[in-house]
Motif scaffolding. Structure first.
Motif, mmCIF file in Angstrom:
data_model
loop_
_atom_site.group_PDB
_atom_site.id
_atom_site.type_symbol
_atom_site.label_atom_id
_atom_site.label_comp_id
_atom_site.label_asym_id
_atom_site.label_seq_id
_atom_site.Cartn_x
_atom_site.Cartn_y
_atom_site.Cartn_z
ATOM 1 N N LYS A 503 -6.443 2.209 21.618
ATOM 2 C CA LYS A 503 -7.866 1.884 21.631
ATOM 3 C C LYS A 503 -8.059 0.396 21.332
ATOM 4 C CE LYS A 503 -10.709 5.126 20.099
ATOM 5 N NZ LYS A 503 -11.358 6.216 19.328
ATOM 6 N N TYR A 504 -9.250 -0.111 21.628
ATOM 7 C CA TYR A 504 -9.531 -1.515 21.370
ATOM 8 C C TYR A 504 -9.421 -1.811 19.878
ATOM 9 C CZ TYR A 504 -11.282 -1.789 26.149
ATOM 10 O OH TYR A 504 -11.392 -1.763 27.522
ATOM 11 N N ALA A 505 -8.879 -2.961 19.563
ATOM 12 C CA ALA A 505 -8.702 -3.376 18.164
ATOM 13 C C ALA A 505 -10.017 -3.971 17.663
ATOM 14 C CB ALA A 505 -7.566 -4.374 18.049
ATOM 15 N N ASP A 506 -11.007 -3.089 17.458
ATOM 16 C CA ASP A 506 -12.336 -3.471 16.983
ATOM 17 C C ASP A 506 -12.490 -3.012 15.540
ATOM 18 O OD1 ASP A 506 -12.626 -4.242 19.591
ATOM 19 O OD2 ASP A 506 -14.211 -2.817 20.086
ATOM 20 N N MET A 507 -12.730 -3.966 14.637
ATOM 21 C CA MET A 507 -12.763 -3.666 13.207
ATOM 22 C C MET A 507 -13.916 -4.384 12.519
ATOM 23 S SD MET A 507 -8.667 -4.164 12.500
ATOM 24 C CE MET A 507 -8.251 -5.271 13.853
ATOM 25 N N VAL A 508 -14.329 -3.835 11.392
ATOM 26 C CA VAL A 508 -15.244 -4.529 10.503
ATOM 27 C C VAL A 508 -14.523 -4.716 9.171
ATOM 28 C CG1 VAL A 508 -16.355 -2.354 9.791
ATOM 29 C CG2 VAL A 508 -17.515 -4.528 9.392
ATOM 30 N N VAL A 509 -14.668 -5.909 8.609
ATOM 31 C CA VAL A 509 -13.971 -6.265 7.372
ATOM 32 C C VAL A 509 -14.997 -6.412 6.253
ATOM 33 C CG1 VAL A 509 -12.398 -7.892 6.274
ATOM 34 C CG2 VAL A 509 -12.253 -7.499 8.750
ATOM 35 N N LEU A 510 -14.799 -5.655 5.183
ATOM 36 C CA LEU A 510 -15.714 -5.672 4.042
ATOM 37 C C LEU A 510 -14.981 -6.116 2.782
ATOM 38 C CD1 LEU A 510 -17.546 -2.242 4.563
ATOM 39 C CD2 LEU A 510 -18.226 -4.486 5.437
ATOM 40 N N GLU A 511 -15.764 -6.643 1.865
ATOM 41 C CA GLU A 511 -15.212 -7.031 0.556
ATOM 42 C C GLU A 511 -15.007 -5.819 -0.345
ATOM 43 O OE1 GLU A 511 -14.510 -10.119 -0.256
ATOM 44 O OE2 GLU A 511 -15.638 -11.402 1.127
ATOM 45 N N HIS A 512 -15.634 -4.705 0.023
ATOM 46 C CA HIS A 512 -15.684 -3.564 -0.897
ATOM 47 C C HIS A 512 -15.095 -2.307 -0.265
ATOM 48 C CE1 HIS A 512 -18.347 -5.939 -3.464
ATOM 49 N NE2 HIS A 512 -19.008 -6.261 -2.373
ATOM 50 N N ASP A 513 -14.601 -1.441 -1.113
ATOM 51 C CA ASP A 513 -14.140 -0.112 -0.733
ATOM 52 C C ASP A 513 -15.354 0.813 -0.715
ATOM 53 O OD1 ASP A 513 -13.055 2.389 -0.462
ATOM 54 O OD2 ASP A 513 -11.619 2.188 -2.106
ATOM 55 N N LEU A 514 -15.738 1.303 0.459
ATOM 56 C CA LEU A 514 -16.929 2.152 0.555
ATOM 57 C C LEU A 514 -16.798 3.408 -0.302
ATOM 58 C CD1 LEU A 514 -17.752 1.956 4.379
ATOM 59 C CD2 LEU A 514 -18.819 0.699 2.496
ATOM 60 N N TYR A 515 -15.579 3.870 -0.484
ATOM 61 C CA TYR A 515 -15.376 5.104 -1.234
ATOM 62 C C TYR A 515 -15.321 4.870 -2.746
ATOM 63 C CZ TYR A 515 -14.573 7.278 3.262
ATOM 64 O OH TYR A 515 -14.722 7.757 4.541
ATOM 65 N N ALA A 516 -15.456 3.629 -3.157
ATOM 66 C CA ALA A 516 -15.490 3.319 -4.590
ATOM 67 C C ALA A 516 -16.823 2.687 -4.971
ATOM 68 C CB ALA A 516 -14.339 2.388 -4.962
ATOM 69 N N THR A 517 -17.828 2.846 -4.098
ATOM 70 C CA THR A 517 -19.149 2.279 -4.368
ATOM 71 C C THR A 517 -20.165 3.401 -4.494
ATOM 72 O OG1 THR A 517 -19.652 2.108 -2.012
ATOM 73 C CG2 THR A 517 -18.659 0.187 -3.052
ATOM 74 N N THR A 518 -21.265 3.088 -5.137
ATOM 75 C CA THR A 518 -22.376 4.039 -5.196
ATOM 76 C C THR A 518 -23.211 3.891 -3.936
ATOM 77 O OG1 THR A 518 -23.888 2.473 -6.264
ATOM 78 C CG2 THR A 518 -22.441 3.763 -7.704
ATOM 79 N N PRO A 519 -23.970 4.913 -3.560
ATOM 80 C CA PRO A 519 -24.815 4.786 -2.381
ATOM 81 C C PRO A 519 -25.743 3.572 -2.431
ATOM 82 C CG PRO A 519 -24.670 7.085 -3.016
ATOM 83 C CD PRO A 519 -23.984 6.292 -4.091
ATOM 84 N N ASP A 520 -26.279 3.274 -3.609
ATOM 85 C CA ASP A 520 -27.224 2.161 -3.704
ATOM 86 C C ASP A 520 -26.577 0.807 -3.437
ATOM 87 O OD1 ASP A 520 -29.360 3.771 -4.155
ATOM 88 O OD2 ASP A 520 -29.470 3.432 -6.312
ATOM 89 N N GLN A 521 -25.268 0.711 -3.618
ATOM 90 C CA GLN A 521 -24.592 -0.554 -3.330
ATOM 91 C C GLN A 521 -24.462 -0.802 -1.823
ATOM 92 O OE1 GLN A 521 -21.183 0.452 -5.899
ATOM 93 N NE2 GLN A 521 -21.515 -1.496 -6.961
ATOM 94 N N LEU A 522 -24.593 0.250 -1.040
ATOM 95 C CA LEU A 522 -24.447 0.119 0.407
ATOM 96 C C LEU A 522 -25.562 -0.719 1.025
ATOM 97 C CD1 LEU A 522 -23.453 3.697 1.641
ATOM 98 C CD2 LEU A 522 -22.109 1.622 1.884
ATOM 99 N N ARG A 523 -26.778 -0.528 0.554
ATOM 100 C CA ARG A 523 -27.937 -1.090 1.250
ATOM 101 C C ARG A 523 -27.946 -2.616 1.255
ATOM 102 N NH1 ARG A 523 -33.367 0.436 -1.987
ATOM 103 N NH2 ARG A 523 -34.168 -0.934 -0.365
ATOM 104 N N ASP A 524 -27.322 -3.227 0.257
ATOM 105 C CA ASP A 524 -27.305 -4.686 0.180
ATOM 106 C C ASP A 524 -25.922 -5.282 0.443
ATOM 107 O OD1 ASP A 524 -30.072 -4.860 -0.532
ATOM 108 O OD2 ASP A 524 -29.536 -4.227 -2.565
ATOM 109 N N MET A 525 -24.983 -4.458 0.875
ATOM 110 C CA MET A 525 -23.621 -4.932 1.094
ATOM 111 C C MET A 525 -23.574 -5.817 2.335
ATOM 112 S SD MET A 525 -20.189 -2.562 1.286
ATOM 113 C CE MET A 525 -20.608 -1.726 -0.250
ATOM 114 N N THR A 526 -22.809 -6.900 2.242
ATOM 115 C CA THR A 526 -22.678 -7.816 3.378
ATOM 116 C C THR A 526 -21.324 -7.647 4.045
ATOM 117 O OG1 THR A 526 -21.877 -9.568 1.919
ATOM 118 C CG2 THR A 526 -24.234 -9.521 2.374
ATOM 119 N N VAL A 527 -21.245 -8.136 5.268
ATOM 120 C CA VAL A 527 -20.027 -8.044 6.073
ATOM 121 C C VAL A 527 -19.281 -9.371 6.006
ATOM 122 C CG1 VAL A 527 -19.176 -7.804 8.437
ATOM 123 C CG2 VAL A 527 -20.983 -6.285 7.586
#
Length: 541
Positions: A503-527
């Motif tokens: 498949k195409y090598a399409d990725m998004v790189v984040l500073e944070h582990d989504l599975y170690a964050t609270t839902p509220d941290q998602l809304r303001d998270m940057t890429v």
């Protein structure tokens, strides 16, 4: 030589190999995933450690948005909520009609005499019953045509100078709102009424997608939010528009894959089918034609969606069809028989019912085992309708951002307590085995899959009320809906949506582990960055 990217953790969405630390990329595609020592035998490689302390996920897939997001910012923004434009500039919101008048006046003073003033983003539901009309606009700007698009792009409000340039005062077109004496008050609902304004202006805002600069700005806005595959789900596919789509996506640094859907109501079915099939011959790895967009009703918060009994909670009369129901059903049959995939705007449950009937009839007469026709928005869809959708192989792409932006309005005015809990019933759809995605409908709401994930997990409104907690998703489900789930609705799950070999090598790189964050941290998270076909695009701050 291949490149191996290292990360603190890679989430692949591949159930056979869900987590890794390294991903090998060759010729724009995934060659291997796993620990470094297991990838060394793939050949000579370059180890790229710029993401070694970060987290990699499949590039986000936005299955319902519009390239207008790249065009609207050259006009005056009058939305209630503050927003960022594609360049990252912050724009204040307007919390009352006086603020709107002030911005209109300031903008008019900067324009040449007589030049039309176009604004967008206005949403009357936030103004406690006050309604923007031609008189309120004329108080501050009466010397030129003024057009104010509502946030949902299904309505507009114009001033008297704009009305005088049309024949709407004498017209019997549905959607021209009037005062008690029958005079147009300036509010126009749905496409037929708005088209008269476009004709008078000599331009349609929907045609502005046929601009290279628009597509560049659109891609920039997408890339800032981690999107690597994006739709333009209402494109006229004009000659100029198709040429611009080809030109933009042929540029080696264009940071997204683009999937336009032809606006079906702008074509006779036979001509539209021929147009899409012709365009499909120009498909590339960055540009994918083949989708057809059909508009049925309007929006619930604009009271132009078609609702079944008991109708609108506050007693408003039923909404507007964008074409006669019989015509809409025939169009479903035509495009279905031609082997094309339909993405169908359905907000109210009456519109959902009509389209399920149409798809069932089409499948009965001309069976297709993997059509993937997709109902878009699904703001209000019943459990019985979802069971029908599952049986018919219909996908659902839900406008989950709606919960935050208009949830309070639906609780109070349009749907009431009980029905508002059933808005965007994502968990029910998952439990019924329906292919599910979720979207922003930009520019109606901002692009942002991480924000959409927050909406799906928290289901909180703008006043922090929880709306339908039993329909909330888990992190796994929400991430799936903005990656592989969305890719499936576009018939592209064999190419994007997960990090699998081939498949195409399409990725998004984040500073944070989504599975170690609270839902509220998602809304303001940057890429931090995106990777498209192995090419890195760091987000500009």
């Amino acid at each position: 030589m291949l490149t191996i990217f290292e990360a603190k953790r890679i989430i692949t969405m591949d159930p056979s190999l869900p987590i890794a630390t390294h991903i090998a990329v060759k010729e724009g595609r995934v060659l291997g995933v796993g620990p470094l020592e297991e990838l060394k035998d793939l050949g000579e490689y370059r180890l790229d450690q710029q993401f070694a302390d970060k987290y990699i996920y499949p590039g986000f897939v936005e299955g319902h948005s519009h390239a207008l997001e790249g065009a609207m910012w050259k006009y005056l923004y009058l939305g209630y909520f503050p927003r960022y434009d594609p360049q990252g500039k912050y724009w204040d919101g307007c919390q009352n009609l006086v603020a709107i008048q002030q911005k209109l006046l300031q903008q008019a003073q900067q324009l040449p005499a007589g030049k039309p003033l176009i604004a967008w983003g206005f949403d009357p539901v936030y103004f406690d019953g006050e309604r923007l009309d031609k008189a309120i606009i004329d108080e501050v700007v009466a010397d030129r045509p003024v057009v104010v698009f509502h946030a949902n792009l299904h309505l507009m409000t114009v001033n008297e100078a704009m009305l005088r340039q049309t024949n709407l005062a004498q017209s019997q077109i549905e959607g021209v709102m009037r005062t008690e004496d029958g005079t147009p008050n300036g509010e126009l609902r749905e496409m037929a009424a708005m088209h008269a304004v476009f004709e008078a202006l000599g331009q349609s805002i929907f045609d502005e997608v046929a601009s290279l600069e628009t597509l560049k700005q659109y891609a920039l806005a997408a890339q800032r939010t981690g999107i690597t595959t994006i739709t333009d789900l209402y494109n006229p596919l004009s000659d100029q528009g198709v040429a611009v789509l080809k030109e933009a996506t042929s540029q080696t640094d264009y940071p997204v894959r683009l999937v336009p859907a032809m606006a079906a109501l702008e074509w006779q079915s036979s001509q539209g089918i021929e147009r899409v099939q012709q365009c499909q011959q120009a498909n590339t790895d960055r540009l994918h034609f083949g989708l057809v967009k059909l508009m049925t009703d309007g929006s619930i918060q604009g009271f132009s969606a078609r609702m079944r009994w008991p109708g609108y909670h506050n007693g408003q009369e039923n909404g507007i069809w964008n074409a006669p129901p019989a015509t809409l059903k025939q169009m479903v049959m035509d495009y279905h028989q031609a082997g094309l995939q339909l993405h169908i705007h359905t907000n109210g449950d009456e519109a959902v019912e009509l389209m399920l009937d149409a798809i069932e009839e089409a499948q009965t007469l001309w069976y297709r085992p993997d059509h993937r026709h997709t109902l878009q928005h699904c703001q209000f869809i019943s459990q019985a309708q979802m069971r029908r959708a599952a049986k018919l192989g219909v996908c659902l792409n839900m406008f989950v951002n709606h919960i935050y932006y208009w949830g309070d309005i639906h609780r109070q005015s349009t749907l009431g307590y009980s029905r508002s809990r059933r808005m965007q019933p994502l968990r029910s759809a998952y439990e019924l085995g329906i292919p599910v995605a979720m979207h922003s409908d930009a520019p109606v709401t901002p692009l942002g899959p991480l924000f959409s994930m927050w909406c799906a997990l928290a289901r909180r409104t703008a006043t922090d009320q929880v709306l339908g907690e039993h329909e909330a998703l888990s992190m796994d489900q929400a991430l799936y809906a903005v990656t592989l789930g969305a890719a499936y609705t576009l018939h592209l799950d064999d190419q994007v949506g997960s990090l699998e070999v081939g498949k195409y090598a399409d990725m998004v790189v984040l500073e944070h582990d989504l599975y170690a964050t609270t839902p509220d941290q998602l809304r303001d998270m940057t890429v931090h960055a995106t990777v498209v076909g192995g090419q890195v695009h760091v987000v500009r701050t």
